[in-house]
Design a protein around this motif. Structure first.
Motif, PDB file in Angstrom:
ATOM      1  N   TYR A 119      13.826  38.733 -23.254  1.00 43.79           N
ATOM      2  CA  TYR A 119      12.389  38.840 -22.977  1.00 43.79           C
ATOM      3  C   TYR A 119      12.102  40.075 -22.119  1.00 43.79           C
ATOM      4  CZ  TYR A 119       7.820  37.605 -20.958  1.00 43.79           C
ATOM      5  OH  TYR A 119       6.513  37.613 -20.539  1.00 43.79           O
ATOM      6  N   THR A 120      12.894  40.251 -21.072  1.00 42.01           N
ATOM      7  CA  THR A 120      12.715  41.400 -20.181  1.00 42.01           C
ATOM      8  C   THR A 120      12.986  42.706 -20.918  1.00 42.01           C
ATOM      9  OG1 THR A 120      13.387  40.049 -18.278  1.00 42.01           O
ATOM     10  CG2 THR A 120      13.448  42.439 -18.007  1.00 42.01           C
ATOM     11  N   LEU A 121      14.015  42.716 -21.761  1.00 43.64           N
ATOM     12  CA  LEU A 121      14.334  43.912 -22.547  1.00 43.64           C
ATOM     13  C   LEU A 121      13.186  44.289 -23.471  1.00 43.64           C
ATOM     14  CD1 LEU A 121      18.045  43.560 -23.730  1.00 43.64           C
ATOM     15  CD2 LEU A 121      17.068  45.423 -22.383  1.00 43.64           C
ATOM     16  N   GLU A 122      12.630  43.299 -24.151  1.00 42.27           N
ATOM     17  CA  GLU A 122      11.556  43.562 -25.109  1.00 42.27           C
ATOM     18  C   GLU A 122      10.342  44.159 -24.409  1.00 42.27           C
ATOM     19  OE1 GLU A 122       9.216  41.175 -28.692  1.00 42.27           O
ATOM     20  OE2 GLU A 122      11.106  40.407 -27.872  1.00 42.27           O
ATOM     21  N   ASN A 123      10.022  43.659 -23.227  1.00 44.72           N
ATOM     22  CA  ASN A 123       8.902  44.227 -22.485  1.00 44.72           C
ATOM     23  C   ASN A 123       9.229  45.621 -21.952  1.00 44.72           C
ATOM     24  OD1 ASN A 123       6.836  42.363 -22.746  1.00 44.72           O
ATOM     25  ND2 ASN A 123       7.645  41.068 -21.121  1.00 44.72           N
ATOM     26  N   SER A 124      10.503  45.854 -21.649  1.00 40.48           N
ATOM     27  CA  SER A 124      10.909  47.169 -21.145  1.00 40.48           C
ATOM     28  C   SER A 124      10.764  48.240 -22.218  1.00 40.48           C
ATOM     29  CB  SER A 124      12.350  47.132 -20.637  1.00 40.48           C
ATOM     30  OG  SER A 124      12.476  46.315 -19.499  1.00 40.48           O
ATOM     31  N   ILE A 125      11.134  47.919 -23.455  1.00 37.66           N
ATOM     32  CA  ILE A 125      11.012  48.928 -24.514  1.00 37.66           C
ATOM     33  C   ILE A 125       9.536  49.157 -24.840  1.00 37.66           C
ATOM     34  CG2 ILE A 125      11.169  47.405 -26.536  1.00 37.66           C
ATOM     35  CD1 ILE A 125      12.922  49.536 -27.854  1.00 37.66           C
ATOM     36  N   ARG A 126       8.710  48.127 -24.733  1.00 35.46           N
ATOM     37  CA  ARG A 126       7.257  48.324 -24.922  1.00 35.46           C
ATOM     38  C   ARG A 126       6.708  49.245 -23.823  1.00 35.46           C
ATOM     39  NH1 ARG A 126       7.028  42.587 -26.238  1.00 35.46           N
ATOM     40  NH2 ARG A 126       6.625  42.335 -28.466  1.00 35.46           N
ATOM     41  N   LYS A 127       7.178  49.037 -22.620  1.00 34.30           N
ATOM     42  CA  LYS A 127       6.723  49.882 -21.514  1.00 34.30           C
ATOM     43  C   LYS A 127       7.118  51.338 -21.752  1.00 34.30           C
ATOM     44  CE  LYS A 127       7.217  50.444 -16.491  1.00 34.30           C
ATOM     45  NZ  LYS A 127       7.790  49.856 -15.241  1.00 34.30           N
ATOM     46  N   LEU A 128       8.367  51.557 -22.175  1.00 31.36           N
ATOM     47  CA  LEU A 128       8.840  52.916 -22.436  1.00 31.36           C
ATOM     48  C   LEU A 128       8.028  53.575 -23.539  1.00 31.36           C
ATOM     49  CD1 LEU A 128      10.897  55.236 -22.146  1.00 31.36           C
ATOM     50  CD2 LEU A 128      12.369  54.013 -23.767  1.00 31.36           C
ATOM     51  N   ILE A 129       7.839  52.864 -24.659  1.00 28.36           N
ATOM     52  CA  ILE A 129       7.108  53.442 -25.792  1.00 28.36           C
ATOM     53  C   ILE A 129       5.653  53.706 -25.422  1.00 28.36           C
ATOM     54  CG2 ILE A 129       6.322  53.035 -28.151  1.00 28.36           C
ATOM     55  CD1 ILE A 129       8.875  51.308 -28.518  1.00 28.36           C
ATOM     56  N   SER A 130       5.019  52.747 -24.768  1.00 22.63           N
ATOM     57  CA  SER A 130       3.608  52.891 -24.401  1.00 22.63           C
ATOM     58  C   SER A 130       3.395  54.103 -23.506  1.00 22.63           C
ATOM     59  CB  SER A 130       3.114  51.630 -23.688  1.00 22.63           C
ATOM     60  OG  SER A 130       3.137  50.517 -24.551  1.00 22.63           O
ATOM     61  N   LYS A 131       4.199  54.229 -22.459  1.00 20.79           N
ATOM     62  CA  LYS A 131       4.045  55.352 -21.538  1.00 20.79           C
ATOM     63  C   LYS A 131       4.370  56.671 -22.233  1.00 20.79           C
ATOM     64  CE  LYS A 131       5.543  55.074 -17.304  1.00 20.79           C
ATOM     65  NZ  LYS A 131       4.292  55.327 -16.574  1.00 20.79           N
ATOM     66  N   PHE A 132       5.434  56.669 -23.046  1.00 19.43           N
ATOM     67  CA  PHE A 132       5.835  57.888 -23.740  1.00 19.43           C
ATOM     68  C   PHE A 132       4.744  58.348 -24.700  1.00 19.43           C
ATOM     69  CE2 PHE A 132       8.025  59.627 -27.609  1.00 19.43           C
ATOM     70  CZ  PHE A 132       8.333  60.864 -27.073  1.00 19.43           C
ATOM     71  N   MET A 133       4.233  57.422 -25.516  1.00 20.86           N
ATOM     72  CA  MET A 133       3.228  57.782 -26.516  1.00 20.86           C
ATOM     73  C   MET A 133       1.896  58.154 -25.872  1.00 20.86           C
ATOM     74  SD  MET A 133       4.829  57.706 -29.308  1.00 20.86           S
ATOM     75  CE  MET A 133       6.212  56.965 -30.171  1.00 20.86           C
ATOM     76  N   LEU A 134       1.474  57.388 -24.882  1.00 20.05           N
ATOM     77  CA  LEU A 134       0.193  57.678 -24.227  1.00 20.05           C
ATOM     78  C   LEU A 134       0.229  59.025 -23.503  1.00 20.05           C
ATOM     79  CD1 LEU A 134      -0.805  54.193 -22.809  1.00 20.05           C
ATOM     80  CD2 LEU A 134      -2.222  55.615 -24.285  1.00 20.05           C
ATOM     81  N   GLU A 135       1.327  59.283 -22.804  1.00 18.94           N
ATOM     82  CA  GLU A 135       1.410  60.501 -22.011  1.00 18.94           C
ATOM     83  C   GLU A 135       1.637  61.749 -22.858  1.00 18.94           C
ATOM     84  OE1 GLU A 135       4.390  59.742 -19.102  1.00 18.94           O
ATOM     85  OE2 GLU A 135       3.261  58.111 -18.151  1.00 18.94           O
ATOM     86  N   THR A 136       2.243  61.576 -24.056  1.00 16.11           N
ATOM     87  CA  THR A 136       2.503  62.754 -24.898  1.00 16.11           C
ATOM     88  C   THR A 136       1.427  62.975 -25.955  1.00 16.11           C
ATOM     89  OG1 THR A 136       3.895  61.423 -26.374  1.00 16.11           O
ATOM     90  CG2 THR A 136       4.994  62.624 -24.606  1.00 16.11           C
ATOM     91  N   LEU A 137       0.864  61.884 -26.486  1.00 11.41           N
ATOM     92  CA  LEU A 137      -0.096  62.018 -27.591  1.00 11.41           C
ATOM     93  C   LEU A 137      -1.527  61.666 -27.223  1.00 11.41           C
ATOM     94  CD1 LEU A 137       2.038  60.500 -30.486  1.00 11.41           C
ATOM     95  CD2 LEU A 137       1.736  62.897 -29.883  1.00 11.41           C
ATOM     96  N   GLY A 138      -1.702  60.992 -26.071  1.00  8.83           N
ATOM     97  CA  GLY A 138      -3.054  60.657 -25.661  1.00  8.83           C
ATOM     98  C   GLY A 138      -3.463  59.250 -26.053  1.00  8.83           C
ATOM     99  N   MET A 139      -4.749  58.943 -25.840  1.00  6.76           N
ATOM    100  CA  MET A 139      -5.264  57.586 -25.982  1.00  6.76           C
ATOM    101  C   MET A 139      -5.151  57.025 -27.398  1.00  6.76           C
ATOM    102  SD  MET A 139      -6.098  56.595 -23.001  1.00  6.76           S
ATOM    103  CE  MET A 139      -7.064  55.142 -23.393  1.00  6.76           C
ATOM    104  N   LYS A 140      -5.167  57.890 -28.405  1.00 14.27           N
ATOM    105  CA  LYS A 140      -5.135  57.402 -29.788  1.00 14.27           C
ATOM    106  C   LYS A 140      -3.793  57.692 -30.467  1.00 14.27           C
ATOM    107  CE  LYS A 140     -10.136  57.555 -30.512  1.00 14.27           C
ATOM    108  NZ  LYS A 140     -11.247  58.005 -31.391  1.00 14.27           N
ATOM    109  N   TRP A 141      -2.723  57.557 -29.710  1.00 15.49           N
ATOM    110  CA  TRP A 141      -1.387  57.818 -30.241  1.00 15.49           C
ATOM    111  C   TRP A 141      -1.074  56.942 -31.445  1.00 15.49           C
ATOM    112  CZ3 TRP A 141       2.040  53.839 -30.635  1.00 15.49           C
ATOM    113  CH2 TRP A 141       1.772  52.695 -29.871  1.00 15.49           C
ATOM    114  N   TYR A 142      -1.610  55.740 -31.465  1.00  9.51           N
ATOM    115  CA  TYR A 142      -1.317  54.764 -32.522  1.00  9.51           C
ATOM    116  C   TYR A 142      -1.798  55.226 -33.888  1.00  9.51           C
ATOM    117  CZ  TYR A 142      -6.073  53.740 -31.026  1.00  9.51           C
ATOM    118  OH  TYR A 142      -7.387  53.868 -30.660  1.00  9.51           O
ATOM    119  N   GLU A 143      -2.733  56.198 -33.914  1.00  8.50           N
ATOM    120  CA  GLU A 143      -3.228  56.684 -35.207  1.00  8.50           C
ATOM    121  C   GLU A 143      -2.139  57.433 -35.978  1.00  8.50           C
ATOM    122  OE1 GLU A 143      -6.712  58.984 -34.518  1.00  8.50           O
ATOM    123  OE2 GLU A 143      -7.974  57.233 -34.076  1.00  8.50           O
ATOM    124  N   ALA A 144      -1.106  57.885 -35.275  1.00  8.21           N
ATOM    125  CA  ALA A 144      -0.014  58.594 -35.931  1.00  8.21           C
ATOM    126  C   ALA A 144       1.127  57.669 -36.342  1.00  8.21           C
ATOM    127  CB  ALA A 144       0.543  59.676 -34.990  1.00  8.21           C
TER     128      ALA A 144
END
Length: 326
Positions: A119-144
Motif C-alpha cells: 500500500y505504501t509503495l503504491e502511494n509512493s510511486i503515485r507521488k513520484l509520478i504526480s510530482k514529476f509530471m506536474l513539475e515537468t509538463l504542467g497542470m495538464k500533463w495527463y493530456e499526453a
C-alpha cells in the motif's frame, strides 16, 4: 491461538480413511506421530482436530482437519509432511487425494503485513509520478498520456485529470516510468535508407539517436538512483504478483513472505531516493513534449509487450501452483 484448516474427501470404500479412527491410525503409522490430540513431526507439533461427515449420497466422506497452536512460528515441516501423507492416499480410480487449505492464520498475518508495505509503495510511486509530471509538463500533463494506458481504465466515461493515477492498477502505474518512447517520430527506415550509402555526420548520428526508444526512468532517474529500469520493472512486476496473491487470498508461504518483504524494502528505498532527488531532474523543452510517450505510436511500441512478460498472468498462476505442490 492460530488455526490452520484443511478439507478433503475420499470414497467410502477407501480402507485407510473409511472412518476417523482409520484415518488417525493411518496418520500415526506414517512419519507423523499422533498422540491423543497432538500431531508431531521431528521438533514441531500442533493440536489437531479431525471432523468427518458423510456426503448426502453416502458415497464419500468429507474430512475437516484443524490445526491449532499458541506459537508464533508456523509448523511448516509438520504441515508439509501432513499434506504429503494425505495426498499419497489413492481414490477408487487410483488418483491422489486433493487437499484444500481453507484457513491459515499464519498466512493471514503475513498477508496483512505485506499489504501494508505494498500500500505504501503504491502511494509512493503515485507521488513520484504526480510530482514529476506536474513539475515537468504542467497542470495538464495527463493530456499526453498514451492511448494504450487510457484504455486500461475500465470506465470509458472517465475523464482524465490530475487524479487519474488513482484509477490505474498497481502494475499500470509503472507504465509512466518504464515504457520506452523515442524523441522523434516518423519512419526510421526511410532515414536509414538515406544514410546507408554515405558517410554519416555527427549531426546525422545525433538525429538517428532521437529514434532510439528510452523510458523515463533511464532518462531522468537512472543517474540519480542506484537502480536501472530493467531492475525496477522486474521488481515491480514481481511485487504485482504478490499483490494479486494477497488480493485473492492466496496462501503466501513464509519463504515467499521473506522475499516479498525484502523486495518491498528495496523498492521503497529506491522510490524515496527518486522523490528526494526530483529537484535534480534536468529536462529540456523538447523532452517535455515527449515525456510521457507522446511519440509511442510513431515508433510502434506496444505497451503490453513492453510491460508484461509473455503470458504474465499464466506465469503468475503457474508459479503459485508450483509453490503449493508438495
Amino acid at each position: 491461538m492460530k488455526e490452520i484448516e484443511y478439507i478433503f474427501s475420499v470414497s467410502s470404500k477407501c480402507f485407510v480413511c473409511k472412518s476417523k479412527a482409520k484415518l488417525r491410525s493411518f496418520l500415526d503409522a506414517s512419519d507423523l506421530s499422533l498422540v491423543k490430540d497432538t500431531l508431531s513431526y521431528e521438533n514441531e507439533q500442533s493440536k489437531i482436530k479431525i471432523s468427518e461427515k458423510k456426503t448426502k449420497d453416502s458415497e464419500g466422506v468429507v474430512y475437516t482437519i484443524t490445526f491449532s497452536s499458541d506459537s508464533d512460528n508456523e509448523p511448516t515441516k509438520l504441515l508439509k509432511t501432513f499434506r504429503q501423507v494425505i495426498c499419497n492416499i489413492k481414490d477408487e480410480n487410483q488418483k491422489n487425494i486433493a487437499i484444500l487449505e481453507l484457513r491459515n492464520d499464519f498466512a493471514k498475518e503475513r498477508s496483512e503485513k505485506l499489504y501494508s508495505n505494498i500500500y505504501t509503495l503504491e502511494n509512493s510511486i503515485r507521488k513520484l509520478i504526480s510530482k514529476f509530471m506536474l513539475e515537468t509538463l504542467g497542470m495538464k500533463w495527463y493530456e499526453a498520456t498514451p492511448q494504450d494506458v487510457r484504455k486500461t481504465v475500465k470506465d470509458s466515461e472517465y475523464k482524465w485529470n490530475n487524479d487519474c493515477l488513482y484509477h490505474l492498477d498497481f502494475i499500470q502505474l509503472s507504465y509512466f516510468l518504464t515504457i520506452p518512447y523515442a524523441d522523434k517520430g516518423g519512419n526510421i527506415i526511410d532515414v536509414l535508407k538515406n544514410c546507408i550509402d554515405k558517410e554519416i555526420t555527427e549531426e546525422e548520428k545525433k538525429e538517428l539517436r532521437l529514434f532510439i526508444p528510452k523510458n523515463n526512468w533511464d532518462r531522468y532517474f537512472n543517474a540519480l538512483v542506484d537502480c536501472d529500469s530493467e531492475k525496477f520493472k522486474s521488481n515491480w512486476t514481481k511485487l504485482y504478483e504478490y499483490r494479486c496473491d494477497i488480493a485473492h487470498n492466496r496462501i503466501i508461504p513464509q519463504n515467499e513472505y521473506d522475499k516479498c518483504f525484502e523486495k518491498c524494502k528495496e523498492m521503497q528505498k529506491i522510490l524515496d531516493a527518486a522523490i528526494a532527488k526530483l529537484d535534480k531532474v534536468d529536462i529540456t523543452e523538447q523532452e517535455k513534449k515527449n515525456a510521457v510517450g507522446g511519440t509511442l505510436d510513431g515508433v510502434n511500441i506496444s505497451l503490453k509487450s513492453s510491460i508484461f512478460p509473455e503470458n504474465l498472468l499464466n506465469t503468475i498462476s503457474k508459479n503459485k501452483t508450483d509453490n503449493l505442490n508438495l
